[in-house]
Each structure stands twice: as C-alpha cells, then as structure tokens.
Enzyme design. Structure first.
Site, short mmCIF file in Angstrom:
data_model
loop_
_atom_site.label_atom_id
_atom_site.label_comp_id
_atom_site.label_asym_id
_atom_site.label_seq_id
_atom_site.Cartn_x
_atom_site.Cartn_y
_atom_site.Cartn_z
N HIS A 102 0.83 -1.21 0.00
CA HIS A 102 0.00 0.00 0.00
C HIS A 102 0.86 1.26 0.00
O HIS A 102 0.41 2.33 -0.40
CB HIS A 102 -0.92 0.02 1.23
CG HIS A 102 -1.85 -1.16 1.29
ND1 HIS A 102 -2.58 -1.50 2.38
CD2 HIS A 102 -2.13 -2.09 0.34
CE1 HIS A 102 -3.30 -2.59 2.13
NE2 HIS A 102 -3.02 -2.98 0.91
N ASP A 122 -5.97 5.83 1.03
CA ASP A 122 -6.44 4.69 0.25
C ASP A 122 -7.77 4.19 0.80
O ASP A 122 -8.30 4.74 1.77
CB ASP A 122 -5.36 3.60 0.16
CG ASP A 122 -4.99 3.00 1.51
OD1 ASP A 122 -5.90 2.61 2.26
OD2 ASP A 122 -3.78 2.92 1.79
N HIS A 176 1.03 -13.85 -7.80
CA HIS A 176 -0.25 -13.87 -7.08
C HIS A 176 -1.19 -12.78 -7.59
O HIS A 176 -2.32 -12.68 -7.14
CB HIS A 176 -0.01 -13.71 -5.59
CG HIS A 176 0.40 -12.31 -5.18
ND1 HIS A 176 1.36 -11.59 -5.87
CD2 HIS A 176 -0.03 -11.51 -4.19
CE1 HIS A 176 1.50 -10.40 -5.30
NE2 HIS A 176 0.66 -10.32 -4.28
N GLU A 183 -8.10 -8.86 -3.64
CA GLU A 183 -8.83 -8.68 -4.90
C GLU A 183 -8.08 -9.36 -6.05
O GLU A 183 -8.32 -9.09 -7.22
CB GLU A 183 -9.05 -7.19 -5.17
CG GLU A 183 -7.98 -6.41 -5.90
CD GLU A 183 -6.63 -6.28 -5.19
OE1 GLU A 183 -6.43 -6.88 -4.11
OE2 GLU A 183 -5.76 -5.58 -5.74
N GLN A 184 -7.17 -10.29 -5.72
CA GLN A 184 -6.29 -10.85 -6.75
C GLN A 184 -7.02 -11.69 -7.80
O GLN A 184 -6.58 -11.75 -8.95
CB GLN A 184 -5.18 -11.67 -6.08
CG GLN A 184 -4.24 -10.80 -5.27
CD GLN A 184 -3.59 -11.54 -4.13
OE1 GLN A 184 -3.65 -12.76 -4.05
NE2 GLN A 184 -2.96 -10.80 -3.22
#
Ligand code: UDP
Length: 469
Positions: free
Chosen positions: A19, A117, A359, A383-384
């Site tokens: 992040h 974020d 990933h 959210e991959q």
C-alpha cells in the site's frame, strides 16, 4: 508568508508495503513535476516498521517528509481476525493522532489535499474539519474500482452469496466477472468485513477525486465509463502505471540472473504477504521441476492461511525443510530459491527474466507489464482473483492456472502452464507479444504528452489553484 510556500499534500496510507510503495512513487512525481511537497503520515500497527522507514527515509527532504504515528495495540482482536479487519482498525484508531498531525501541517504549510487509500476513508472527516480536499488513491485497477462503485447496488439487488450468482457481473467497459472472482471481503455477506467493504464503497463517493493506478490503454472501457461518471462517481484520474523504480542495490540473485540465458527464467513470487499451504508448496516445487524451466522462486515457509505474512514480510525459517526431499539438489543447475524478500523490480527488469508466476497483486502486475514480462496468474487473496480475470481474459497478458477439486494447483497443471508461457507457440506466443505491446503503451502513458502525465497535471492544477484563490 503561507502564500509563498509550495502547495502541500498529506498522504495517509494504510499498513502494508504494497500500500505504501505506489504512493511513494506518486509523491516523487508530484515533487519532481509539479513542485508540490508531500508529508506521509504513517500508522503503526505494531508490526515491524523497518521496511517502511527505510523506504520513506531515503526520499528527498524537505520536499518529502514523514510522520510516524504512535504504535497501536490490537490485544483485543481475536487471533483469527482477517487482515482487512486489522488494517481497517489500525486506521480508525489512528484518527486522533492523524488529526493532530494535520493540525500541525495546516499551521506550518499550505496544506491543500489529503490523499488516502480505501482503508483510510475515516480520514475524510478529518480532512473536512481542516478544509482540506479529500482524495482517494486506488492501489487497484479501474475494474476493481468499477465493481466497488457498483457494490451498493449489487448488494441491494442480490439475495444470495455472490459466488452463487447465476451470471457474471457485467459493468460498462469491463470484462464480465463471476461472483466467485470478486474480492475476499465480498465472499461472505454476513461477515463484518463485508459491511466494512460496503461502507467503503459508499464513502468513496465523498472523495473530491480518485487517483487510479491504471492507464487508458490498459483499461480503455472501464476508464471511459468512470470518466463519464457512469456510477455518479467523483472525477477519476488514471495516472498509472505508478510503480517502483528499482534501486541499484546489489543482490546475489542478480548475479545468478546474469549467468542465465536471455528471457529463460521464470520468476515465482506470491507478493509481500502471500503464503502457500505445505501441500501446495510441494505441488509447485514438483511442477517447476517437471517443466524443466529455469526459475527464481521466493519460497516463503508454508502456512495454511494464505495471507499469513502480510504484516511481517520476513519469514525466517531456514533451511528449506518445507521443500520436497532432494528438490534443491536436483534443480540446482536451473533454479534459485530464496526464503525472504527479492528485489522484484530489478528481477523483472533483468534480461534473463522471461516470465512471472504471480499472485496478481496489482503492484506486481503493473511492474510485470512495465517490464514486458508475461504472467502466469495464480491469485490467492484480497482482490487478486479479479485482477487475474482482467489480466487473463481482458488484457491478455497472463495465463491463469486452474485449481483442481482438491483445491490445489497440481504439478502437471503448473508444468504445462509454465511451458506454454515460456515457449508455447499458441497462447504463450500471443501473450508474450501482447505484453511487449503494453509495455510500450505504459511507457507512452508516462511520456511528456502521455495520458497519465496529463491526468496527474490536472489534479496538480486543482491543488495549485486551491492555494492561490
Ligand atoms: N516486493 C518485492 N519483493 C518481494 C515481494 C514483493 O520487492 O519479495 C514488492 C513488489 O515489487 C511490489 C510489492 O512488494 O511492489 C507487492 O505489492 P503487490 O500489490 O504486488 O502485492 P501485495 O504484497 O500487496 O499482496
């Protein structure tokens, strides 16, 4: 006086290196191209802050400075809490300290905006108290952002769990996404983290603007809809790819790469936090071996929880007793295995690297695209899975692995996908060509007249005007 000072922006990122890295790059661009100064206000969730400190302290002072908030305690959190809960809570608990820091900044600088974020939207209230514009930075793409804006409506119109939806979710300009490929927090609608997610989606409408880590040529359809305000959303600014530019550190893995043939090595990594189960680790090792490809694998010790290492990037268990017996010996001529942190950007930019089994963390995906490295998409958490859909089905720079009925990606599957990616004449060939094309487009987006450069200039203009009434 205040008026002669450069405009100043505060950035409040949620915990986690993934992040922080992109907003650090964003800050560098604001300083270099727009003469805007930046202060990072960093929450401390009690995990080691060393990597964060190292990254922030290397930035040019006084244009970029950092404030580290006092450490918080999570003794009251149940041990099985999901990462997202801990991240969200560490932010909520940091708000009083954030308020103090912002107050001090408004007194000493021309503070014009607060950039946060998705986990930090509580900070919007504080921004408003000080008359500072609240902005959101997405460490994800326009597809995920579109789904987030759509979530309140999906919630209202759906009675089942999303994984049981009969049809994929189809949003304007976006590739269809199955409910099962939505982010983890959306997979159990009764869980508190789902409520948190829903609230984030609703609050994101309060942003004065949303800075998206993507670029027009990567997601033309989704960005067009967002720019036209299809969701009645705030203005969006695609400024990506915002990725780490590698430092020039020397690392033994780079000298190993120097000795490998051009484009021959598959880089294997599950991000700063991802871990595999013991069974999955074994399948991966044997699959890599079976493929015959050269590989460089960041193999953190196994764990049954997929994001077990999110808060502690180091995994110290050495030697590699979790790898199959004899594996290291048998593969020593073609493979390199490390157990901790690799200089990923330098690895991806190295000429010997020809593929990335990833990933699909969004930073990793963008870094791969920027360096023209095709991907094998092996999503594991957050959210991959949605990113994997985008990369494999829409952008077509990745081959996605299939999970078998035991919930594992089997060794034959791995070996087959690796061979296809590295030297396949069908799908592999197309993907290798497509990623090279996107690499050039990414470079263009960031050039002087590029779309992302212009987008950032637009926001910068808003900020500069705000301080010169
Ligand atoms: N990273 C790295 N070395 C590692 C693992 C990760 O340099 O061994 C960097 C990577 O280059 C990327 C970030 O850490 O910039 C990971 O972000 P991403 O969004 O890919 O995944 P996350 O770790 O947040 O799941």
């Amino acid at each position: 006086s205040q008026d002669q000072k450069p405009p100043h922006v505060a950035i409040f990122p949620s915990p986690g290196m993934g992040h922080l890295i992109p907003v650090v790059e964003l800050a560098k661009r604001l300083v270099v191209h727009h003469n805007i100064n930046v202060t990072f206000i960093v929450p401390n969730d009690g995990s080691t802050m060393e990597p964060q400190k190292k990254l922030l302290q290397a930035l040019p002072k006084p244009m970029i400075s950092s404030i580290f908030l006092p450490q918080m305690s999570f003794d009251d959190l149940p041990a099985d809490s999901v990462n997202e809960t801990r991240i969200a809570l560490s932010v909520t608990r940091s708000v009083p300290a954030l308020r103090q820091s912002l107050k001090a900044l408004t007194e000493s600088t021309r503070l014009v905006a607060l950039v946060v974020d998705m986990f930090c939207l509580d900070a919007f209230d504080v921004a408003k108290e000080f008359n500072v514009l609240p902005y959101m930075f997405t460490f994800y793409n326009a597809l995920v952002l579109s789904l987030a804006f759509h979530l309140p409506k999906l919630d209202e119109t759906t009675t089942c769990e999303y994984k049981d939806l009969p049809k994929p979710v189809k949003l304007p300009g976006c590739v269809p996404v199955h409910g099962r490929d939505l982010g983890d927090p959306a997979q159990d609608r009764k869980h508190t983290i789902y409520k948190v997610l829903l609230n984030i989606s609703k609050r994101s409408y309060e942003a004065a603007g949303i800075i998206v880590n993507s670029f027009l040529d990567l997601e033309p359809g989704a960005l067009k809809a967002l720019k036209e305000g299809f969701y009645n959303n705030p203005p969006v600014y695609p400024v990506g790819p915002v990725v780490q530019t590698g430092s020039s550190s020397s690392d033994p893995c780079l000298s190993w790469l120097d000795k490998q043939p051009k484009g021959s090595v598959l880089f294997v990594s599950f991000g700063s936090g991802g871990t595999l189960s013991q069974d999955q680790m074994t399948e991966l090792a044997l699959g890599l071996e079976m493929s015959g490809a050269r590989f460089f694998w960041v193999a953190k010790s196994p764990h049954e929880k997929t994001a077990a290492r999110f808060f502690s990037v180091e995994s110290n268990e050495d030697p590699f007793d979790y790898l199959p017996k004899g594996f290291l010996e048998r593969t020593k001529d073609v493979g390199l295995v490390v157990s901790t942190w690799a200089p990923q950007v330098q690895v991806l930019s190295h000429g010997s690297t020809g593929g990335f089994l990833s990933h699909c963390g969004w930073n990793s995906a963008l870094e791969s695209i920027v360096h023209g490295v095709p991907l094998i998409a092996w999503p594991s958490y957050a959210e991959q899975r949605t990113n994997a859909v985008l990369l494999a089905d829409d952008v077509k720079v990745a081959i996605r692995v299939k999970v078998n009925d035991k919930g594992l990606v089997g060794r034959e599957e791995i070996s087959g996908r690796v061979r296809e990616l590295m030297e396949g004449e069908l799908e592999g060939k197309l993907i290798r060509a497509r990623v090279k094309e996107l690499k050039d487009k990414a470079c263009l987006a960031l050039s002087k007249e590029g779309s992302s450069t212009k987008s950032l200039a637009e926001i910068a203009q808003v900020w500069v005007n705000n301080c010169q009434p």
